[in-house]
Design an enzyme around this catalytic site. Structure first.
Site, PDB file in Angstrom:
ATOM      1  N   SER A 132      50.351  29.278  53.389  1.00  0.00           N
ATOM      2  CA  SER A 132      49.985  28.849  52.039  1.00  0.00           C
ATOM      3  C   SER A 132      49.723  27.351  51.995  1.00  0.00           C
ATOM      4  O   SER A 132      49.004  26.878  51.110  1.00  0.00           O
ATOM      5  CB  SER A 132      51.078  29.229  51.039  1.00  0.00           C
ATOM      6  OG  SER A 132      52.330  28.706  51.441  1.00  0.00           O
ATOM      7  N   HIS A 185      53.571  22.888  49.225  1.00  0.00           N
ATOM      8  CA  HIS A 185      52.243  23.162  48.684  1.00  0.00           C
ATOM      9  C   HIS A 185      51.546  21.880  48.237  1.00  0.00           C
ATOM     10  O   HIS A 185      50.332  21.717  48.433  1.00  0.00           O
ATOM     11  CB  HIS A 185      52.354  24.137  47.509  1.00  0.00           C
ATOM     12  CG  HIS A 185      52.749  25.508  47.935  1.00  0.00           C
ATOM     13  ND1 HIS A 185      53.144  26.479  47.043  1.00  0.00           N
ATOM     14  CD2 HIS A 185      52.809  26.095  49.158  1.00  0.00           C
ATOM     15  CE1 HIS A 185      53.408  27.596  47.692  1.00  0.00           C
ATOM     16  NE2 HIS A 185      53.229  27.383  48.985  1.00  0.00           N
TER      17      HIS A 185
END
Length: 264
Positions: A132, A185
């Site tokens: 991710s 992230h």
């Protein structure tokens, strides 16, 4: 009543068979490492990016943590998200550039930034893993390109800058999905923004060098689904082969009608 779109396995099969080479290799590595971690769970610990366990003898973690996943659903949703983004990136930059970046700087830079912030600024020791980080890196890069054509999008009376879209998704993911790393992230998105501005394009070898390597090794002829770095000359998959013998086109009678143009 509108009908729901039906799942077509033939279209999925066709899409998978059309994936370019680097995308196939990276997705295969993600799935393969998850399968290998079932009988050998210590592989997850080996590939995780843990601040307290990191030193100069653990540099492999910066390359492995985007390929390592906690479980099946973690791996499945990351593969589902990263595959079309990787395919788009490879179609634009070529197979060599994609492999060199995603096995090197695109793991080292967001991973190093995460270690710096987590260990020395936040004083934490949260281990992270998962592709991710690449998803938000590529989303940030795409958002910066979209920003040039569409600077804003509207939500009711509000105009939201297009470049902020990945940050909104990062926040939504952190609120809706348990056990995700907000900082990880954000580090991936930060490197994506820097990449889109061109400040780290020097990490990619010069195009002349890449073309020389492709020509010298005949990569277009030897490797199926290889994407050339020279898009202007060869297109996405090089020169397409033809079954028409040389000179036979000239002997065909020419149609008196004007040909129809494809596209706008």
């Amino acid at each position: 009543m509108p009908s729901l779109p039906q799942f077509n396995p033939l279209r999925l099969r066709s899409y998978i068979f059309r994936l370019p080479l680097a995308t196939r290799l990276l997705v295969t590595a993600i799935v393969g490492l998850w399968i290998a971690a079932i009988p050998f769970p210590w592989l997850r610990e080996l590939g995780s990016l843990s601040p307290d366990k990191f030193d100069l003898t653990q540099m492999h973690r910066l390359n492995l943590f985007p390929l390592t996943h906690f479980g099946f659903f973690h791996m499945f949703f990351d593969v589902f998200a990263i595959t079309p983004l990787l395919e788009r990136f490879e179609a634009e930059f070529g197979t060599i550039v994609t492999l060199s970046l995603f096995t090197g700087p695109f793991g080292l830079l967001p991973g190093g930034l995460y270690l710096l912030l987590e260990k020395f600024i936040l004083r934490g020791n949260t281990a992270v893993m998962g592709s991710s980080v690449w998803v938000f890196l590529l989303l940030a890069s795409e958002a910066m390109k979209t920003q040039k054509a569409n600077p804003n999008f509207s939500i009711g009376p509000y105009k939201i800058p297009t470049w902020t879209t990945p940050l909104i998704l990062v926040l939504m993911t952190s609120f809706l999905v348990p056990n995700v790393s907000l900082l990880g992230h954000l580090c991936g998105a930060a490197i994506g923004y820097v990449w889109a501005t061109g400040y780290i394009k020097f990490l990619v070898p010069h195009e002349k060098i890449l073309r020389w390597v492709e020509t010298k090794l005949n990569l277009l002829g030897r490797l199926p689904h290889y994407v050339s770095v020279d898009q202007k000359t060869y297109g996405r998959y090089g020169v397409l082969p033809t079954a028409v013998p040389l000179g036979s086109v000239a002997r065909e009678p020419r149609s008196p009608d004007v040909g129809q143009r494809l596209g706008p």
